[in-house]
Motif scaffolding. Sequence first.
Motif, PDB file in Angstrom:
ATOM      1  N   UNK A  95       0.547  -1.258   0.001  1.00 46.25           N
ATOM      2  CA  UNK A  95       0.212  -0.103  -0.215  1.00 46.25           C
ATOM      3  C   UNK A  95       0.766   1.412   0.111  1.00 46.25           C
ATOM      4  N   UNK A  96       2.213   0.917   0.822  1.00 45.87           N
ATOM      5  CA  UNK A  96       2.496   2.280   0.888  1.00 45.87           C
ATOM      6  C   UNK A  96       3.335   2.108  -0.826  1.00 45.87           C
ATOM      7  N   UNK A  97       3.795   1.310  -0.851  1.00 46.50           N
ATOM      8  CA  UNK A  97       4.502   1.375  -2.455  1.00 46.50           C
ATOM      9  C   UNK A  97       3.677   1.967  -3.390  1.00 46.50           C
ATOM     10  N   UNK A  98       2.300   1.820  -3.337  1.00 44.85           N
ATOM     11  CA  UNK A  98       1.726   2.173  -4.135  1.00 44.85           C
ATOM     12  C   UNK A  98       1.137   3.570  -4.020  1.00 44.85           C
ATOM     13  N   UNK A  99       0.936   3.776  -3.341  1.00 40.81           N
ATOM     14  CA  UNK A  99       0.597   5.571  -3.102  1.00 40.81           C
ATOM     15  C   UNK A  99       1.411   6.373  -2.970  1.00 40.81           C
ATOM     16  N   UNK A 100       2.828   5.702  -3.169  1.00 36.95           N
ATOM     17  CA  UNK A 100       4.360   6.456  -3.366  1.00 36.95           C
ATOM     18  C   UNK A 100       4.866   6.810  -4.648  1.00 36.95           C
ATOM     19  N   UNK A 101       4.129   5.592  -5.697  1.00 38.04           N
ATOM     20  CA  UNK A 101       3.912   5.432  -7.000  1.00 38.04           C
ATOM     21  C   UNK A 101       2.292   6.250  -8.160  1.00 38.04           C
ATOM     22  N   UNK A 102       1.356   6.240  -6.764  1.00 31.63           N
ATOM     23  CA  UNK A 102       0.433   6.743  -8.017  1.00 31.63           C
ATOM     24  C   UNK A 102       0.142   8.057  -7.187  1.00 31.63           C
ATOM     25  N   UNK A 103      -0.464   9.187  -6.907  1.00 32.28           N
ATOM     26  CA  UNK A 103      -1.091   9.995  -5.916  1.00 32.28           C
ATOM     27  C   UNK A 103      -2.811   9.561  -6.538  1.00 32.28           C
TER      28      UNK A 103
END
Length: 195
Positions: A117-125
């Motif tokens: 989830x952290x990775x996804x949020x960092x990569x996708x605003x």
Amino acid sequence: MDTSKNRHIFFRTHISQIVQLTDEEFEQVLNCFTFRKYKKHQYITQQGEIGSHEHFVLKGIVKSSYTDPSGKEHILQLAMEEWWFSDINAFNNEQPATFNADCLEDTETYSISFENKEKLCAESKKMEYFFRKKYTSGNIALQKRVLALLSSSAGERYNQLLIQYPSLYKRVSKTIIAAYLGVSRETLSRLSSTG
């Protein structure tokens, strides 16, 4: 859900209520989630476990509850299709789970780890915004539930449940509905006969 294609459409439609994703962006989202199937009465999480996930319900109903030291169960949430659930403290702080999450029906979920989830949020605003909106609406719903338990009569809580979640009453046992509303089984029978 019958096929992975149907699951994907269902999940994408849910996300699109808040943000629009390209095919490539949606593929990126799917790669961060794991599809899981559970049988009725199977636990997804148990109190004391480490390694919590956040879950999106594709099919079924999940009961999130806390069992106090005296053995009494307190139901926090009944999550149906299109609902999200997790033990927020365990998920975000790598703490042992405080709640049990068990399936009241055969259930299918998409689950995401904290790291993904952290990775996804960092990569996708877009997805960061999506999760923020879901988190806010979840907190509002929880606040309303707590206030209802503190200040509404049993009859008011019962009527609100029927208005908000009419299908829940048909799918879940009266004992669980009573526990969710914070009333006895006898009180629920009285309310349902006069309602």
